[in-house]
Design a protein around this motif. Sequence first.
Motif, short mmCIF file in Angstrom:
data_model
loop_
_atom_site.label_atom_id
_atom_site.label_comp_id
_atom_site.label_asym_id
_atom_site.label_seq_id
_atom_site.Cartn_x
_atom_site.Cartn_y
_atom_site.Cartn_z
N HIS A 47 0.90 -1.01 0.02
CA HIS A 47 -0.12 0.09 0.03
C HIS A 47 0.99 1.03 -0.06
O HIS A 47 0.76 2.17 -0.68
N GLU A 48 2.12 1.16 0.80
CA GLU A 48 2.87 2.30 0.96
C GLU A 48 3.38 2.63 -0.46
O GLU A 48 3.68 3.74 -0.80
N ALA A 49 4.09 1.42 -1.02
CA ALA A 49 4.67 1.60 -2.16
C ALA A 49 3.63 2.08 -3.64
O ALA A 49 3.98 3.04 -4.26
N HIS A 50 2.31 1.70 -3.33
CA HIS A 50 1.40 2.14 -4.26
C HIS A 50 0.98 3.64 -4.24
O HIS A 50 1.01 4.42 -5.33
N VAL A 51 1.06 4.00 -2.99
CA VAL A 51 0.71 5.48 -2.66
C VAL A 51 1.80 6.34 -2.99
O VAL A 51 1.75 7.41 -3.99
N ALA A 52 3.16 5.82 -2.88
CA ALA A 52 4.23 6.77 -3.39
C ALA A 52 4.34 6.80 -4.82
O ALA A 52 4.69 7.84 -5.23
N ALA A 53 4.09 5.62 -5.66
CA ALA A 53 3.89 5.69 -6.88
C ALA A 53 2.97 6.34 -7.54
O ALA A 53 3.31 7.08 -8.61
N LYS A 54 1.85 6.55 -6.93
CA LYS A 54 0.79 7.26 -7.67
C LYS A 54 1.09 8.75 -7.39
O LYS A 54 0.77 9.49 -8.38
N GLU A 55 1.89 9.31 -6.38
CA GLU A 55 2.21 10.66 -6.09
C GLU A 55 3.08 11.07 -7.35
O GLU A 55 3.15 12.34 -7.88
N LYS A 56 4.05 10.09 -7.72
CA LYS A 56 4.90 10.53 -8.71
C LYS A 56 4.27 10.21 -10.00
O LYS A 56 5.01 10.47 -11.10
N GLY A 57 3.15 9.56 -10.25
CA GLY A 57 2.86 9.31 -11.58
C GLY A 57 3.34 8.20 -12.42
O GLY A 57 3.01 8.19 -13.45
N GLU A 58 3.70 7.16 -11.58
CA GLU A 58 4.34 6.14 -12.44
C GLU A 58 3.45 4.79 -11.98
O GLU A 58 2.91 4.82 -10.58
N ARG A 59 3.79 3.61 -12.63
CA ARG A 59 3.40 2.44 -12.39
C ARG A 59 4.33 1.60 -11.39
O ARG A 59 5.35 1.64 -11.95
N VAL A 60 3.94 0.71 -10.58
CA VAL A 60 4.97 -0.10 -9.89
C VAL A 60 4.15 -1.51 -9.79
O VAL A 60 3.02 -1.55 -9.48
#
Length: 160
Positions: A113-126
């Motif tokens: 969840h933390e990785a998903h939120v961080a990636a969404k802020e940067k606008g990239e997919r993880v």
Amino acid sequence: MPHSFGYRARTRDMFKRGFKEHGPIKISTYLVNYRVGDIVDIKANAAQQKGMPHKYYHGRTGIVYNVTPHAVGVIVYKVVGNRYIEKRVNLRVEHVRHSKCRQEFLDRVKRNHEAHVAAKEKGERVSLKRVPAGPREAHVVSVAGNAPQTMAPVAYETKI
């Protein structure tokens, strides 16, 4: 070959208290809260004979379905023939503890969840999927400062 078939037959080591764990039961055992749906491990405590599980259930994991002031009801699945039977066992709280079998999964959910939120802020997919460890990278072993050695077993000698 055993000749007695009592309720606690052949439990000499199973119900034995651990090293330096003898004596009265700790108060913290009674202060643990259990809720319906919790996953618990059944481990009989020989210091309390009341509400003790049958030797079959010692070491099993089940789900709490009922909570009373001194005991919990646990659902355990037992293999009988070619099927699973749902057994409902009532045990005192001294004989159960919260299971850690699900902790790794919960930690992974939180980490994803933390990785998903961080990636969404940067606008990239993880990718959050678990990936098995691949083979080691290829490399060349140099013999410049590492001369090859021939290894052989040492002959066995008897000195009497």
